[in-house]
Structure formats: C-alpha cells, structure tokens
Scaffold this motif. Structure first.
Motif, PDB file in Angstrom:
ATOM      1  N   GLY A 121       0.794  -1.224   0.000  1.00  0.00           N
ATOM      2  CA  GLY A 121       0.000   0.000   0.000  1.00  0.00           C
ATOM      3  C   GLY A 121       0.824   1.271   0.000  1.00  0.00           C
ATOM      4  O   GLY A 121       0.279   2.355   0.006  1.00  0.00           O
ATOM      5  N   THR A 133      -3.998  -1.716   4.582  1.00  0.00           N
ATOM      6  CA  THR A 133      -5.080  -2.705   4.453  1.00  0.00           C
ATOM      7  C   THR A 133      -5.064  -3.729   5.574  1.00  0.00           C
ATOM      8  O   THR A 133      -5.941  -4.591   5.629  1.00  0.00           O
ATOM      9  CB  THR A 133      -4.937  -3.462   3.124  1.00  0.00           C
ATOM     10  OG1 THR A 133      -3.689  -4.168   3.143  1.00  0.00           O
ATOM     11  CG2 THR A 133      -4.973  -2.503   1.935  1.00  0.00           C
ATOM     12  N   CYS A 163      -2.667  -6.031   6.019  1.00  0.00           N
ATOM     13  CA  CYS A 163      -2.162  -7.322   5.502  1.00  0.00           C
ATOM     14  C   CYS A 163      -1.102  -7.931   6.413  1.00  0.00           C
ATOM     15  O   CYS A 163      -0.826  -9.116   6.336  1.00  0.00           O
ATOM     16  CB  CYS A 163      -1.612  -7.138   4.093  1.00  0.00           C
ATOM     17  SG  CYS A 163      -0.058  -6.213   4.031  1.00  0.00           S
TER      18      CYS A 163
END
Ligand code: SF4
Ligand code: SF4
Length: 82
Positions: free
Chosen positions: A35, A63, A65
C-alpha cells in the motif's frame, strides 16, 4: 526520502503500530508493503544524520495485511492495540 517530525499519528495505522526504538532502518517493511504506507525518515542537524527510521506516512492506505510485521526481524512493528 522524507524528513518529518515524529508524531503519534505517523507511527500507527488502524491495524499496526511501530515501536520507533526498535527500528533499525533496514527498510524491509517499505519494500514489502503493497500500500506504500511506509517511507524512510531522516533527522539531520546541519549535515549530520542523527536519526533514521521508518514512518507511516499514509496510514489511510493500510489494508492490515501484516506483511510489514512479518518482514521485520526486529519486532518493531506489531498489531495495533485497541
Ligand atoms: S523492517 Fe522493522 S527495523 Fe526494518 S525499517 Fe521496517 S520497522 Fe524498521
Ligand atoms: S499492514 Fe500491510 S498495508 Fe499496512 S503498513 Fe503493513 S504492509 Fe503496509
């Protein structure tokens, strides 16, 4: 390369948080973050580099992750405490 003042906001996202004291500026988290949340930060006094670490410049792009946490060998990134 960026230079900024360290604030509480740029050491965390909604999902992860950084322990600045543990960051060795290896930059592995920057390379792996999909990102582009993270970037290098440098503090100079005059021409002398006195501190470098990663910072979370675009927390809204995170996000969750957890790739950065897994990539950090120094446990400098952890899951954000509520
Ligand atoms: S991987 Fe860990 S030690 Fe390396 S720059 Fe990121 S937070 Fe710092
Ligand atoms: S959790 Fe994922 S998106 Fe968020 S900063 Fe870490 S690597 Fe980037």
């Amino acid at each position: 390369m960026r230079s900024t003042r360290l604030t509480h906001e740029n050491t965390r996202t909604a999902f992860v948080q950084l322990n600045s004291d543990a960051c060795t500026a290896c930059w592995k988290c920057i390379e792996i973050c999909p990102g582009k949340v993270l970037d290098k930060s440098f503090l100079f006094i005059g021409d002398t580099l006195i501190h470098e670490q990663v910072l979370m410049y675009d927390a809204s792009a995170c996000t969750g992750c957890l790739e950065c946490m897994q990539a950090c060998e120094f446990n400098a990134i952890g899951i954000k405490k509520q």
